[in-house]
Design a protein around this motif. Structure first.
Motif, short mmCIF file in Angstrom:
data_model
loop_
_atom_site.label_atom_id
_atom_site.label_comp_id
_atom_site.label_asym_id
_atom_site.label_seq_id
_atom_site.Cartn_x
_atom_site.Cartn_y
_atom_site.Cartn_z
N GLN A 111 0.84 -1.21 0.00
CA GLN A 111 0.00 0.00 0.00
C GLN A 111 0.88 1.26 0.00
OE1 GLN A 111 -2.53 -0.81 3.41
NE2 GLN A 111 -4.03 0.71 2.74
N MET A 112 1.89 1.26 0.86
CA MET A 112 2.76 2.44 0.95
C MET A 112 3.59 2.60 -0.33
SD MET A 112 2.11 4.21 3.49
CE MET A 112 3.48 5.35 3.67
N HIS A 113 4.01 1.47 -0.91
CA HIS A 113 4.77 1.55 -2.18
C HIS A 113 3.91 2.23 -3.25
CE1 HIS A 113 7.51 0.32 -5.42
NE2 HIS A 113 6.40 0.14 -6.11
N HIS A 114 2.69 1.74 -3.41
CA HIS A 114 1.84 2.28 -4.48
C HIS A 114 1.47 3.73 -4.24
CE1 HIS A 114 0.77 -2.15 -5.27
NE2 HIS A 114 1.54 -1.73 -6.25
N ALA A 115 1.12 4.04 -2.98
CA ALA A 115 0.70 5.41 -2.68
C ALA A 115 1.87 6.39 -2.84
CB ALA A 115 0.12 5.49 -1.27
N THR A 116 3.07 5.96 -2.43
CA THR A 116 4.25 6.82 -2.57
C THR A 116 4.57 7.03 -4.04
OG1 THR A 116 5.10 6.02 -0.45
CG2 THR A 116 6.68 7.09 -1.92
N PHE A 117 4.50 5.95 -4.82
CA PHE A 117 4.75 6.06 -6.26
C PHE A 117 3.79 7.06 -6.88
CE2 PHE A 117 4.64 4.90 -10.70
CZ PHE A 117 5.97 4.61 -10.99
N ARG A 118 2.52 6.94 -6.54
CA ARG A 118 1.53 7.86 -7.11
C ARG A 118 1.78 9.30 -6.65
NH1 ARG A 118 -4.46 6.74 -6.16
NH2 ARG A 118 -4.45 8.84 -7.06
N ALA A 119 2.11 9.47 -5.36
CA ALA A 119 2.32 10.83 -4.84
C ALA A 119 3.44 11.52 -5.61
CB ALA A 119 2.65 10.77 -3.34
N VAL A 120 4.52 10.78 -5.85
CA VAL A 120 5.67 11.38 -6.55
C VAL A 120 5.31 11.65 -8.02
CG1 VAL A 120 8.04 10.95 -7.32
CG2 VAL A 120 7.37 10.40 -4.97
N CYS A 121 4.76 10.65 -8.68
CA CYS A 121 4.43 10.81 -10.12
C CYS A 121 3.42 11.94 -10.34
CB CYS A 121 3.80 9.54 -10.68
SG CYS A 121 4.87 8.18 -10.79
N GLU A 122 2.39 11.95 -9.51
CA GLU A 122 1.27 12.86 -9.78
C GLU A 122 1.46 14.25 -9.20
OE1 GLU A 122 -2.28 10.85 -8.38
OE2 GLU A 122 -1.74 9.00 -9.44
N HIS A 123 2.25 14.36 -8.13
CA HIS A 123 2.33 15.65 -7.43
C HIS A 123 3.72 16.28 -7.43
CE1 HIS A 123 -1.78 15.47 -5.75
NE2 HIS A 123 -1.58 14.15 -5.73
N THR A 124 4.77 15.46 -7.33
CA THR A 124 6.12 16.03 -7.21
C THR A 124 7.09 15.27 -8.12
OG1 THR A 124 6.61 14.59 -5.30
CG2 THR A 124 5.76 16.79 -4.81
N PRO A 125 6.86 15.33 -9.44
CA PRO A 125 7.65 14.47 -10.34
C PRO A 125 9.13 14.81 -10.41
CG PRO A 125 6.23 15.98 -11.57
CD PRO A 125 5.83 16.10 -10.13
N ASP A 126 9.56 15.91 -9.81
CA ASP A 126 11.00 16.21 -9.78
C ASP A 126 11.72 15.47 -8.66
OD1 ASP A 126 10.67 17.87 -11.91
OD2 ASP A 126 10.49 19.69 -10.69
N VAL A 127 10.94 14.87 -7.75
CA VAL A 127 11.53 14.14 -6.63
C VAL A 127 11.80 12.69 -7.06
CG1 VAL A 127 11.06 13.28 -4.28
CG2 VAL A 127 10.43 15.62 -4.91
N LEU A 128 12.92 12.14 -6.61
CA LEU A 128 13.26 10.75 -6.94
C LEU A 128 12.52 9.82 -5.97
CD1 LEU A 128 17.15 11.20 -7.01
CD2 LEU A 128 15.62 11.22 -9.00
N PHE A 129 12.13 8.66 -6.45
CA PHE A 129 11.57 7.62 -5.56
C PHE A 129 12.40 6.36 -5.68
CE2 PHE A 129 8.00 4.24 -5.16
CZ PHE A 129 8.41 3.94 -3.86
#
Ligand SMILES: [Zn+2]
Length: 259
Positions: free
Chosen positions: A139-157
């Protein structure tokens, strides 16, 4: 190199994930002067209480584990600890593990807000397989992936517990071959101190491999895989985080020199 990184944020599902999976690396980053932030989704009430007194009810265990998390964050040298505030579901009768009750869109927004607040260049979280398949980790993997892609795409995951060929570990995510692996022995005292903080988990730390001490349970190799931005196949990450880990002694498992 440390001047090029402004901070790292680890997002875990439970108190102790930050220590077990990536505590040595976080301590190393802190010792390099990089701000380290830790966030934990659940209160840990669904886990074990070990032999710790005053943790025999779920509510009491949640309280104790919040204190343990703050203790571990101090041992690692973290600059902040955030609780996302979810109740950790109790294990099922056959020891089944469950995800926590969260609306994924709301969780994604919560993570994005935390990224905006702590301003990391790199976000770390669980692997795509949830390590040993834990639904809350996935759950945390998917939500973190989405948060970065959708909201802060300049941040590395980067995900943690990435599979390192030649090393057996039940927490490796088979679906995430490691881009970088680090022998955390130079920072092992900080990781050990953090593990000692998680007193309710000591029985569990030792039981699985029938160990006598918490120290024996320390994983000395920690590993990561770049999940965002997407890299073309067989191209290793070259970003500032990867460069820093290499400077700390990390190796690229695909390119490990023969012993
Ligand atoms: Zn966990």
């Amino acid at each position: 190199m440390s001047g090029t990184l402004h901070g790292v944020l680890f997002l875990g599902a439970h108190p102790d994930d930050e220590t077990i999976m990536i505590g040595g690396t976080l301590a190393a980053l802190h010792q390099r002067g990089i701000p380290v932030h830790i966030a934990c989704a659940t209160d840990g009430r669904g886990g074990e209480a070990g032999d710790v007194p005053n943790a025999s009810t779920p509510g009491a265990l949640a309280h104790v584990r919040q204190q343990e998390l703050r203790c571990a964050a101090d041992a690692i040298g973290a600059d902040s600890v955030a609780q996302l505030g979810y109740e950790d579901p109790l294990m099922g009768p056959e020891n089944e593990l469950f995800g926590f009750a969260a609306d994924e869109d709301a969780l994604v927004r919560q993570i994005a807000a935390l990224i905006c607040k702590t301003q990391p260049d790199v976000v770390l979280s669980h692997g795509s397989d949830g390590e040993y398949g834990h639904p809350a980790h996935k759950q945390m993997h998917h939500a973190t992936f989405r948060a970065v892609c959708e909201h802060t795409p300049d941040v590395l995951f980067y995900s943690v517990a990435a599979a390192v060929p030649g090393i057996e570990d039940r927490i490796w995510n088979a679906g995430d071959p490691a881009h970088l692996a680090l022998d955390i022995t130079p920072w092992i005292e900080a990781k050990h101190a953090a593990m000692l903080c998680h007193r309710t988990q000591h029985v569990l730390f030792k039981r699985r491999r029938k160990l006598a001490t918490v120290r024996e349970a320390i994983r000395t190799v920690e590993s990561v895989r770049c999940q965002w931005p997407a890299l073309s196949a067989d191209r290793p990450p070259e970003d500032a985080f990867a460069q820093l880990l290499l400077a700390l002694g990390a190796w690229r498992p695909d390119h490990r020199p023969a012993p």
